[in-house]
Design a protein around this motif. Structure first.
Motif, short mmCIF file in Angstrom:
data_model
loop_
_atom_site.label_atom_id
_atom_site.label_comp_id
_atom_site.label_asym_id
_atom_site.label_seq_id
_atom_site.Cartn_x
_atom_site.Cartn_y
_atom_site.Cartn_z
N LEU A 217 -8.03 2.22 -6.79
CA LEU A 217 -7.01 1.27 -6.36
C LEU A 217 -7.15 -0.03 -7.14
O LEU A 217 -8.26 -0.50 -7.42
N PRO B 247 0.83 -1.20 0.00
CA PRO B 247 0.00 0.00 0.00
C PRO B 247 0.87 1.26 0.00
O PRO B 247 1.96 1.27 0.59
N SER C 32 -11.12 -1.05 -6.81
CA SER C 32 -12.14 -0.30 -6.08
C SER C 32 -13.34 -0.06 -6.99
O SER C 32 -13.24 -0.24 -8.21
N TYR D 131 -13.09 2.22 -10.15
CA TYR D 131 -12.17 1.84 -11.21
C TYR D 131 -12.96 1.63 -12.50
O TYR D 131 -14.04 1.07 -12.46
N HIS E 160 0.42 -3.10 -5.91
CA HIS E 160 -0.64 -2.12 -5.68
C HIS E 160 -0.51 -0.97 -6.67
O HIS E 160 0.53 -0.31 -6.71
N SER E 161 -1.55 -0.77 -7.47
CA SER E 161 -1.54 0.38 -8.38
C SER E 161 -2.57 1.39 -7.90
O SER E 161 -3.71 1.04 -7.63
N TYR E 162 -2.13 2.64 -7.80
CA TYR E 162 -3.06 3.72 -7.47
C TYR E 162 -3.27 4.53 -8.73
O TYR E 162 -2.31 5.03 -9.32
N ILE F 231 -2.04 9.81 -0.92
CA ILE F 231 -3.48 9.86 -1.15
C ILE F 231 -4.03 11.21 -0.67
O ILE F 231 -4.82 11.86 -1.36
N VAL G 58 -8.96 9.05 -7.13
CA VAL G 58 -8.03 7.95 -6.90
C VAL G 58 -8.78 6.62 -6.94
O VAL G 58 -9.83 6.48 -6.32
#
Lengths: 245, 852
Positions: free
Chosen positions: B90, B72, B113, B116, B212-214, B78, B88
């Motif tokens: 996730l 994370p 999320s 997305y 983890h891609s933000y 964030i 944003v």
């Protein structure tokens, strides 16, 4: 038919020469010729004498180097390609040694072609009649490849007459046929010619065929001379090579 | 003017009708059909592949910018993005097994999320026959899956499967994922799940690999500001990228595959265009007598022009229409062949291929035919007496610029790549010249052999040499087509086989990943109980090499490490100075491990293995990498592992046999270094086919362990090669067809000449068999020569593939030479004989009559 002879073809001082590298080769020496309407005339001579060259100029397919050619009072030597083709469409018919039918058109369509080009309304009806006359009434829809040599030439004859041309040029019409078929074709040609009163200019090296014409002229190394006596040709008859191939 | 009537169109239609029915226009018809069909199917095909690879280049990352890391992200990132009003989303990516009853399948799992994606469209179908809808991430408890998962796992929409230990319901199939990085050899089909379900799966273990891609999106100014702010903070183990920098290695690979397809296609188009050019010359010649008769009978030039313009336009129109239909069928076939690997079923058939194909047809019909038709229309009426001009040898002149420019336009239109089109044209001319020279040489050599080989061969080879100009076009086209076919066959059957055959029989075929420390003991027991060979369990840590002897490493452009586009802090510095500063390093994260004993098939070539009681930090480096990065014994290396930095001393260099398919490591530490870091383990087993059943039962008991089935990957690889080959073969079939058409068109154009020759030979008393054989042998020799040259070309190509791509020793494939030569000779012989069939069956009399 006029009783009074009226000239349909007049040739004055016509020459033809070609340029070969640096040399000028004279194919036709100055030629004078008049053909009357309704006349049948044979141009005879050996191979290479220039008779076919003369024919192509008389028919407006080629131009002379100098001199004048009048066909139905049209000075062919003064006309361009397009104008000459119009003269051909209106006044001229052809019969060729190689028949020159269009392979992808039927017998009837081949025959109709000149009539259509001359904008004649009942081209199809005339075509059928003519094909019946030459004995091919049952072969209307056949393609040239389905016909024998003699039959092909009969189609060509029908084609030559359909537009009722004033003058008909025939270049060795029996040259590609055997003697017997050749005779049939000759009969047919002269019969039709007589019926329709067409002027006929025939190029041949066959004296027998030439003898069927009212008048014969002889071509020798580009020089044209009038042969006064019909019997000349009958007497000097040489064996005809059948199917010269 | 009495002749300005309208019969021209009647005559034109009549001619066209009869000629079409009598098959006189077949070659030119087929040539245009083929050109159009080739372009239509290939444009559509490569369009579909492109579409499948990068659905929409601006949306390929599903956001404006993406921040990626192994865990994370820092909360402050964030918070900062929120303060800039950025959206944003996730996405957590991992590979894991999916279970349905007794079935299981390794899949690519993206936990996302609800909001997305932020850019581009995520589209799904809730029933297989239903319509697409644009959606966000799946609801809690639900999955969107790639369609191929359904059949491979034996499930339907609405079924509940297990990921890790969590049961989740399949709610629909994915039809478009905006940031799907296209990979041929992915572990398995893609699955989207809700990120809130991730905990329930228990897939997250200490040390397990979760990327983890933000995803960030917002106003350009805000994004730029955030970009400025975050860039300096991105560390070595993280990535920060936009759509341009997201290109991955596999898309590069696919790019080259696509380039190969494009090149082969362009070759097909060139050949089809050549066929049109040859056929239209023939068309012009064939119609000369017709035009001459028309003209002699008094038709004006404008009459003939109108007649033939209509004739040609209608012919082109019919051919183009037929070409479109054929092209569409080919496109469907081709798309079908590769459907399993590139989900094409929902990619729309765009207008582009249709338009490109129609324009191609028009260009072919106009540019390649304009000169012959112009000549045709101006046929002199005198030809009825003087005879017709023969098929003249092609003279270089202005009129050849038009087809060349047309060809260039065609290639440009197809590829949209000026450099590629120009180089293909220039390269094509060059290759043709080389092949021509070679071909002439072989034909001449053949000629002298022929004098001794008997009359038919003598005649055949003499003819072949005499027609060298016409034959050269065929030679070039067949050589290239045969070469490509051979290359593909050899690759499919030989190279992969040879590569597989080099592994010993106890080579591992199952790899177990993500094993937690407490799972090791029962697994070990299982291998002992069931007599399954393996080389142990290796704890795996992911980390980066950050410095050598205190000097920071940078990523330099290196084909093997094609991730140079990442923005890392070092890279950024390097960019500023516009020239690399610092040591050459590894661009990617490494799989690190610790071991007490040196692994089998590893050999110390410098230094020595450590004493297990020695608590100093030590590392053993693989010799190849050491050489590449210039690492010496006793150098100090710095690593970053999960954000923690540590230094170790190089105490040995190892030689590793990479070809064993055993687990190998570039960096091996002593236990003291990694003791404090959490890890999962991996192990490689050789599971015999009869033990697979119990093995699967075992794996079923540990849902968090991922199993990579090498056998099934090989099977998949083979299948994929099979499918891609079909697609390429389809194109090559078009190339061969185009080549054949050129051959047939050339034979047609030489028909009169051949007739005359045969007639002469017949007259001189040659027997039918001699003539037939001489014609047959002429084509067999032509095909054989093409086959021989193709085999040489193939061998060179294979050598490069073997040594460069597969890193194995080159070998000869003489049996394929035989295949090449025989198939070339057979095929060209057959096509040649078929196109001369009529000629050879004419009786002597007809033959002589026709030609005299």
């Amino acid at each position: 038919m006029n009783d009074k002879p009226e000239s349909i073809l007049k040739v004055r001082s016509l020459t033809k020469s070609v340029q070969l590298e640096n040399k000028t080769l004279a194919l036709l020496q100055p030629i004078e010729l008049t053909v009357n309407s309704g006349e049948t005339i044979a141009i005879v001579g050996s191979s290479g004498s220039g008779k076919t060259t003369l024919l192509s100029i008389l028919a407006g397919l080629d131009l002379p180097t100098s001199g004048e050619v009048y066909l139905k009072n049209h000075g062919l030597h003064q006309l361009n390609e397009e104008q000459r083709s119009q003269v051909r469409a209106n006044h001229v018919g052809f019969i060729f040694q190689q028949f020159l039918l269009i392979n992808s058109l039927t017998a009837l369509e081949n025959v109709m072609l000149p009539a259509e080009l001359a904008n004649i309304e009942d081209a199809e009806q005339r075509g059928i009649e003519l094909l019946e006359k030459v004995g091919l009434g049952d072969r209307l829809q056949h393609y040239p490849s389905q016909l024998s040599g003699g039959e092909q030439q009969r189609v060509a004859i029908a084609r030559a007459f359909i537009a009722k041309p004033d003058i008909l040029f025939a270049d060795e019409p029996t040259g590609n046929l055997d003697t017997k078929t050749g005779l049939h074709i000759t009969d047919l040609l002269f019969d039709l010619n007589e019926q329709l009163g067409t002027t006929l200019v025939l190029v041949t090296h066959d004296p027998k065929l030439a003898a069927r014409c009212q008048r014969q002229v002889e071509m020798d190394s580009g020089v044209l001379s009038e042969a006064t006596n019909n019997s000349d040709f009958v007497a000097t008859e040489t064996p005809t090579v059948a199917n010269v191939g | 003017m009495s002749r300005s009537n309208n019969v021209w169109y009647k005559q034109s239609l009549r001619l066209l009708d009869h000629e079409l029915r009598r098959g006189e226009l077949t070659i030119i018809f087929l040539a245009i059909v083929l050109a159009v069909a080739t372009v239509f199917s290939l444009t559509g095909f490569s369009g579909q592949i492109k579409h499948a690879i990068v659905a929409n280049s601006t949306n390929t990352i599903g956001a404006d910018r993406v921040f990626g890391g192994n865990g994370p992200a820092d909360e402050k990132y964030i918070a900062k993005s929120k303060s800039l009003n950025l959206d944003v989303a996730l996405k957590v990516a991992t590979d894991s097994m999916v279970f349905f009853g007794d079935n299981m399948l390794l899949s690519e799992i993206d936990a996302v999320s609800l909001n997305y994606p932020l850019r581009g469209e995520l589209r799904v179908k809730r029933t297989l026959s239903g319509t697409e809808e644009v959606v966000g991430g799946p609801e809690k408890g639900e999955l969107w899956v790639e369609r191929s998962l359904l059949s491979r796992l034996g499930v339907n929409i609405g079924d509940t499967v297990e990921i890790g230990v969590a049961p989740l319901k399949i709610a629909g199939v994915l039809t478009n994922v905006p940031d799907r990085s296209y990979r041929f050899l992915v572990a398995g089909p893609a699955i989207l799940m809700n990120v809130d379900d991730l905990a329930a799966t228990e897939l997250m273990q200490p040390g397990s690999r979760m990327w983890h891609s933000y995803l960030f999106a917002g106003e350009t100014n805000d994004i730029e500001a955030f970009d400025e702010w975050i860039k300096p903070q991105v560390n070595d183990s993280q990535r920060w990228y936009d759509a341009k920098r997201a290109q991955n290695r596999l898309s590069t690979t696919l790019d080259s595959a696509e380039r190969f397809l494009s090149l082969a296609s362009m070759l097909g188009i060139v050949l089809a265009a050549v066929a049109v050019a040859v056929a239209s010359r023939r068309y012009g010649q064939r119609h000369q007598s017709v035009v001459a008769v028309f003209r002699a009978l008094g038709a004006s030039i404008s009459h003939v022009r109108k007649l033939y313009c209509l004739h040609w336009s209608l012919l082109s129109f019919i051919s183009i229409a037929a070409g479109l239909v054929l092209g569409y069928v080919l496109l469907l076939l081709g798309a079908n062949a590769i459907e399993g690997y590139l989900s094409l079923d929902d990619t729309p058939l765009t207008f582009t291929p249709f338009l490109t194909a129609v324009v191609t047809g028009l260009i072919c019909a106009v540019a390649f035919a304009i000169h012959p038709i112009k000549e045709l229309i101006h046929t002199s009426p005198l030809s009825v007496i003087r005879g017709f001009s023969e098929a003249k040898a092609v003279k270089l002149g202005l009129h050849q610029i038009t087809p060349l420019i047309a060809l260039l336009v065609l290639l440009l239109m197809f590829s949209g790549d000026v450099k590629m089109s120009l180089s293909l044209l220039a390269g094509g001319l060059l290759v043709s010249v080389i092949l021509l020279g070679l071909g002439r040489l072989v034909m001449s050599a053949g000629r002298s052999v022929g004098t001794k080989a008997g009359k038919s061969w003598h005649l055949a080879l003499a003819n072949l040499k005499r027609r060298a100009n016409e034959n050269s076009v065929q030679l070039v086209s067949f050589t290239i087509a045969i070469k490509l076919l051979l290359l593909i066959t050899v690759m499919k059957t030989s190279i992969i086989g040879e590569w597989e055959a080099q592994f010993p029989t106890d080579t591992p075929n199952q790899y177990l990943v993500n094993i937690t420390p407490e799972q090791i003991a029962p697994l070990k027991k299982f291998t002992v109980d069931n007599d399954i060979p393996h080389r142990g369990f290796f704890a795996v840590y992911r980390g980066r090499l950050t410095a050598i002897n205190g000097e920071k490493t940078i990523v330099v452009d290196d084909k093997k490490e094609n991730e140079a586009t990442e923005v890392t802090a070092d890279k950024k510095n390097a960019d500023e100075d516009n020239k690399p500063k610092g040591r050459k390093g590894m661009g990617r994260e490494l799989g690190l491990t610790w071991l007490d004993d040196i692994p089998l098939q590893n050999k110390i070539i410098e230094g020595k293995w450590w004493d297990n009681n020695d608590q100093t930090f030590q590392v053993s480096v693989e010799s190849g990498i050491a050489e590449r990065l210039d690492i010496k014994l006793n150098d100090e290396l710095s690593f970053n592992l999960g954000g923690r930095e540590f230094n170790v001393k190089v105490t040995s260099l190892r030689e590793v046999n990479w070809k064993t398919r055993q687990l190998n490591f570039i960096m091996i530490f002593n236990q003291a270094v990694l003791a404090d870091f959490p890890s999962t383990s991996i192990s490689a087993w050789n599971v015999a086919p009869e033990k697979k059943e119990i093995f699967y039962q075992l794996i079923g008991q540990y849902p968090t362990i991922s199993m990579i089935d090498f056998d099934s990957i090989m099977k998949q690889l083979n299948q994929m090669i099979e499918q891609v080959t079909i697609a390429i073969e389809l194109i090559l079939v078009l190339v061969v067809l185009a080549g054949s058409l050129v051959l047939v068109a050339q034979v047609q154009a030489s028909m009169e000449e051949r007739e005359r020759e045969l007639a002469i030979l017949r007259t001189l008393g040659a027997k039918g068999a001699l003539l037939r054989n001489s014609v047959l042998f002429e084509f067999i020799a032509l095909g054989g020569i093409a086959g021989l040259m193709a085999s040489i070309g193939m061998e060179i190509g294979v050598f490069f593939l073997q040594t460069q791509t597969f890193e194995m020793a080159g070998s000869f494939h003489f049996s394929y030479w035989l295949v090449g030569i025989l198939s070339g000779a057979g095929f060209v012989g057959l096509i040649g004989m078929l196109s001369c069939y009529r000629l050879l069956n004419l009786t002597s009399v007809t033959l002589i009559r026709r030609t005299m």
